[in-house]
Design an enzyme around this catalytic site. Sequence first.
Site, PDB file in Angstrom:
ATOM      1  N   HIS A 130      -2.193  -8.773   2.066  1.00 43.21           N
ATOM      2  CA  HIS A 130      -1.846  -7.492   2.714  1.00 43.21           C
ATOM      3  C   HIS A 130      -2.996  -7.132   3.656  1.00 43.21           C
ATOM      4  O   HIS A 130      -3.311  -7.894   4.563  1.00 43.21           O
ATOM      5  CB  HIS A 130      -1.579  -6.468   1.606  1.00 43.21           C
ATOM      6  CG  HIS A 130      -0.942  -5.190   2.065  1.00 43.21           C
ATOM      7  ND1 HIS A 130      -0.252  -5.065   3.237  1.00 43.21           N
ATOM      8  CD2 HIS A 130      -0.893  -3.946   1.485  1.00 43.21           C
ATOM      9  CE1 HIS A 130       0.188  -3.825   3.367  1.00 43.21           C
ATOM     10  NE2 HIS A 130      -0.194  -3.116   2.320  1.00 43.21           N
ATOM     11  N   ASP A 169      -2.713  -8.114  12.032  1.00 45.24           N
ATOM     12  CA  ASP A 169      -4.046  -8.536  11.632  1.00 45.24           C
ATOM     13  C   ASP A 169      -4.636  -9.634  12.515  1.00 45.24           C
ATOM     14  O   ASP A 169      -5.841  -9.863  12.495  1.00 45.24           O
ATOM     15  CB  ASP A 169      -4.018  -9.043  10.181  1.00 45.24           C
ATOM     16  CG  ASP A 169      -3.650  -7.935   9.226  1.00 45.24           C
ATOM     17  OD1 ASP A 169      -3.998  -6.780   9.518  1.00 45.24           O
ATOM     18  OD2 ASP A 169      -3.009  -8.225   8.207  1.00 45.24           O
ATOM     19  N   HIS A 187       5.378 -12.427   8.379  1.00 45.86           N
ATOM     20  CA  HIS A 187       5.595 -11.066   7.887  1.00 45.86           C
ATOM     21  C   HIS A 187       6.789 -11.050   6.952  1.00 45.86           C
ATOM     22  O   HIS A 187       7.736 -11.828   7.145  1.00 45.86           O
ATOM     23  CB  HIS A 187       5.836 -10.096   9.055  1.00 45.86           C
ATOM     24  CG  HIS A 187       5.620  -8.675   8.651  1.00 45.86           C
ATOM     25  ND1 HIS A 187       6.628  -7.908   8.121  1.00 45.86           N
ATOM     26  CD2 HIS A 187       4.515  -7.894   8.654  1.00 45.86           C
ATOM     27  CE1 HIS A 187       6.142  -6.715   7.825  1.00 45.86           C
ATOM     28  NE2 HIS A 187       4.860  -6.686   8.143  1.00 45.86           N
ATOM     29  N   SER A 205       0.831  -1.217   0.000  1.00 48.25           N
ATOM     30  CA  SER A 205       0.000   0.000   0.000  1.00 48.25           C
ATOM     31  C   SER A 205       0.861   1.262   0.000  1.00 48.25           C
ATOM     32  O   SER A 205       0.629   2.188  -0.795  1.00 48.25           O
ATOM     33  CB  SER A 205      -0.957   0.005   1.193  1.00 48.25           C
ATOM     34  OG  SER A 205      -0.260  -0.185   2.393  1.00 48.25           O
ATOM     35  N   ARG A 254       2.396  -3.998  17.070  1.00 49.87           N
ATOM     36  CA  ARG A 254       1.019  -3.529  16.836  1.00 49.87           C
ATOM     37  C   ARG A 254       0.034  -4.591  17.335  1.00 49.87           C
ATOM     38  O   ARG A 254      -1.049  -4.287  17.815  1.00 49.87           O
ATOM     39  CB  ARG A 254       0.801  -3.244  15.339  1.00 49.87           C
ATOM     40  CG  ARG A 254       1.745  -2.190  14.784  1.00 49.87           C
ATOM     41  CD  ARG A 254       1.646  -2.082  13.272  1.00 49.87           C
ATOM     42  NE  ARG A 254       1.973  -3.333  12.606  1.00 49.87           N
ATOM     43  CZ  ARG A 254       1.834  -3.566  11.312  1.00 49.87           C
ATOM     44  NH1 ARG A 254       1.366  -2.609  10.529  1.00 49.87           N
ATOM     45  NH2 ARG A 254       2.157  -4.729  10.788  1.00 49.87           N
TER      46      ARG A 254
HETATM   47  C1  LIG Z   1       2.634 -11.873   5.376  1.00 45.87           C
HETATM   48  C2  LIG Z   1       3.120 -12.846   4.305  1.00 45.87           C
HETATM   49  C3  LIG Z   1       2.369 -12.539   2.997  1.00 45.87           C
HETATM   50  C4  LIG Z   1       4.620 -12.624   4.083  1.00 45.87           C
HETATM   51  O1  LIG Z   1       4.981 -13.371   2.959  1.00 45.87           O
HETATM   52  P1  LIG Z   1       6.501 -13.798   2.700  1.00 45.87           P
HETATM   53  O2  LIG Z   1       7.395 -12.643   2.961  1.00 45.87           O
HETATM   54  O3  LIG Z   1       6.533 -14.428   1.355  1.00 45.87           O
HETATM   55  O4  LIG Z   1       6.726 -14.843   3.863  1.00 45.87           O
HETATM   56  P2  LIG Z   1       7.886 -15.936   3.967  1.00 45.87           P
HETATM   57  O5  LIG Z   1       9.109 -15.492   3.228  1.00 45.87           O
HETATM   58  O6  LIG Z   1       8.015 -16.262   5.398  1.00 45.87           O
HETATM   59  O7  LIG Z   1       7.226 -17.157   3.162  1.00 45.87           O
HETATM   60  C5  LIG Z   1       7.923 -18.379   2.993  1.00 45.87           C
HETATM   61  C6  LIG Z   1       6.920 -19.518   2.920  1.00 45.87           C
HETATM   62  O8  LIG Z   1       6.238 -19.617   4.177  1.00 45.87           O
HETATM   63  C7  LIG Z   1       4.854 -19.588   3.965  1.00 45.87           C
HETATM   64  N1  LIG Z   1       4.195 -18.838   5.027  1.00 45.87           N
HETATM   65  C8  LIG Z   1       4.432 -17.571   5.431  1.00 45.87           C
HETATM   66  N2  LIG Z   1       3.540 -17.209   6.368  1.00 45.87           N
HETATM   67  C9  LIG Z   1       2.715 -18.256   6.548  1.00 45.87           C
HETATM   68  C10 LIG Z   1       1.575 -18.480   7.351  1.00 45.87           C
HETATM   69  N3  LIG Z   1       1.064 -17.537   8.134  1.00 45.87           N
HETATM   70  N4  LIG Z   1       0.980 -19.679   7.277  1.00 45.87           N
HETATM   71  C11 LIG Z   1       1.451 -20.654   6.468  1.00 45.87           C
HETATM   72  N5  LIG Z   1       2.515 -20.489   5.665  1.00 45.87           N
HETATM   73  C12 LIG Z   1       3.133 -19.311   5.705  1.00 45.87           C
HETATM   74  C13 LIG Z   1       4.703 -18.801   2.660  1.00 45.87           C
HETATM   75  O9  LIG Z   1       3.432 -19.058   2.047  1.00 45.87           O
HETATM   76  C14 LIG Z   1       5.858 -19.314   1.852  1.00 45.87           C
HETATM   77  O10 LIG Z   1       5.507 -20.583   1.345  1.00 45.87           O
HETATM   78  P3  LIG Z   1       5.993 -21.059  -0.125  1.00 45.87           P
HETATM   79  O11 LIG Z   1       7.482 -21.115  -0.034  1.00 45.87           O
HETATM   80  O12 LIG Z   1       5.321 -22.372  -0.292  1.00 45.87           O
HETATM   81  O13 LIG Z   1       5.507 -19.997  -1.092  1.00 45.87           O
HETATM   82  C15 LIG Z   1       2.882 -14.298   4.742  1.00 45.87           C
HETATM   83  O14 LIG Z   1       3.518 -14.520   5.980  1.00 45.87           O
HETATM   84  C16 LIG Z   1       1.419 -14.685   4.821  1.00 45.87           C
HETATM   85  O15 LIG Z   1       0.813 -15.069   3.806  1.00 45.87           O
HETATM   86  N6  LIG Z   1       0.794 -14.554   6.050  1.00 45.87           N
HETATM   87  C17 LIG Z   1      -0.615 -14.785   6.211  1.00 45.87           C
HETATM   88  C18 LIG Z   1      -1.380 -13.597   5.687  1.00 45.87           C
HETATM   89  C19 LIG Z   1      -1.202 -12.379   6.582  1.00 45.87           C
HETATM   90  O16 LIG Z   1      -1.283 -12.460   7.787  1.00 45.87           O
HETATM   91  N7  LIG Z   1      -0.970 -11.193   5.941  1.00 45.87           N
HETATM   92  C20 LIG Z   1      -0.891  -9.910   6.653  1.00 45.87           C
HETATM   93  C21 LIG Z   1       0.502  -9.396   6.747  1.00 45.87           C
HETATM   94  S1  LIG Z   1       0.628  -7.940   7.712  1.00 45.87           S
END
Ligand SMILES: CC(C)(COP(=O)(O)OP(=O)(O)OC[C@H]1O[C@@H](n2cnc3c(N)ncnc32)[C@H](O)[C@@H]1OP(=O)(O)O)[C@@H](O)C(=O)NCCC(=O)NCCS
Length: 444
Positions: A272, A374, A319, A242, A328
């Site tokens: 996000h 979140d 994250h 964002s 937060r």
């Molecule tokens: C926030 C988020 C998008 C960050 O993504 P990212 O930087 O790519 O995270 P990572 O580098 O730790 O991801 C590595 C792997 O772990 C997985 N992973 C990360 N968070 C996870 C979670 N909460 N549950 C399950 N798997 C997760 C990813 O899907 C990724 O899998 P892949 O290799 O099969 O694609 C991710 O943690 C997520 O999808 N969280 C849940 C959604 C969420 O809470 N979003 C709000 C963020 S403020």
Amino acid sequence: MSILKEKLKSKIEAWRPRTSRLVKDYGNVKISDVTIEQAIGGARGVKCLTTDISYLDPLEGIRFRGYTIPEVLEKLPKVKAKDGEMPYVEGFFYLLLTGDIPSEKDAMDVAEEFKKRQHVPEYVFNVLRAMPIDSHPMVMFSAGILAMEKESVFVQKYNEGMNKMDYWDPYYEDGLNLLAKLPRIASFIYRLKYKNNDIIKANPDLDMGGNFAHMMGIRKPYDDVARLYFILHSDHESGNVSAHTGHLVASALSDIYYSISAMIDGLAGPLHGLANQEVLRWIQGVMDKMGGKVPSEEEMKKFVWDTLNSGQVIPGFGHAVLRKTDPRYMAQREFCLKHLKDDPIFKYVDVLFKVTPPILEKQGKAKNPWPNVDAQSGVIQWYYGLKEYDFYTVLFGIGRALGVVSNIIWDRALGYPIERPKSVTTAMLEDFAGITEKELQTAK
Ligand SMILES: CC(C)(COP(=O)(O)OP(=O)(O)OC[C@H]1O[C@@H](n2cnc3c(N)ncnc32)[C@H](O)[C@@H]1OP(=O)(O)O)[C@@H](O)C(=O)NCCC(=O)NCCS
């Protein structure tokens, strides 16, 4: 000139030589290398943006203008004791924009500025009324903001011809005009969509958080919930979707209305901002399966594993940058422990908080197993009667606009140019990697 604008002007003049000197005398100094993984993987960790509004330390969490969340909540002027315990959002905006903690007078001065600018033109409501009632509230929010583009002071001044170094001034005017209107537009969407078009008029005597709670039609201490929510969601440095979208669009000198509408669109994605509604949806799915009873840790562990094994993420955990529990999350958890510790949904979140990180660690994929902002925020909204969780990301959007508007004003003040990273082709990456034509043929 308002206290805030006067102060900002002097800050900008003092800051400009620092940026100019860095570019002029140290422009070739290297601060980051880029790997193939980063070029394919969303530019993760590439240091190529500058902002002084907030900084995200992976192990410490966010600092707004150098202040941690507990410091912000403690040091900023509070809404009068009888009305609540949270700071004025307007005072927080003063901090974001100037870097200084405002006095009560400074905060009140911003509150007055917002009050003067809060009137929303009727045509915005007509646009919203004309949309299908089942449009997502983020679509309506983005459209309502974009509809006001013709009000842009920047466009008018730009067309008249102006000095580049003065761009920040009309961006400031547009930014304040827009921020002051966001609570009204958002609450209008809420009441139109979910409360049978029973619109509540603004109360011009109230501060931003207080007026928002009033227009939503939600009792105290929801005004404090709104203040806390807007502050916590305001900024998370400038690389997230964002904030980066807002900055990028504004770098083309698209005005604040275009930029913040685009920012809202980026926030609407499930990875996000939308994640805060996903958390509640997921928890309620668990609740349904459990017949409403609070699960034991063992039962919750099973749900978490089932979710992971079905290829889904656990919403509210992980994250891109943070590597600890999001402060937060902790600020909201403290609020919950004080105001709603016996709420059944909070108890679910509490059990989830205990069982999820070790499971994510054991699964070994997520780089950060800890909860993010979140994981907790939807629960508070639900408790105070805001049960339409499609709307939660709109709340996030009001908060995020505070940070992104501040960033954009400073981008213009420091004369940042249009953004234009360079892309390469897959063949070029293979070339960088030293993969030969022969190896490519054998891999086929
Ligand atoms: C926030 C988020 C998008 C960050 O993504 P990212 O930087 O790519 O995270 P990572 O580098 O730790 O991801 C590595 C792997 O772990 C997985 N992973 C990360 N968070 C996870 C979670 N909460 N549950 C399950 N798997 C997760 C990813 O899907 C990724 O899998 P892949 O290799 O099969 O694609 C991710 O943690 C997520 O999808 N969280 C849940 C959604 C969420 O809470 N979003 C709000 C963020 S403020």
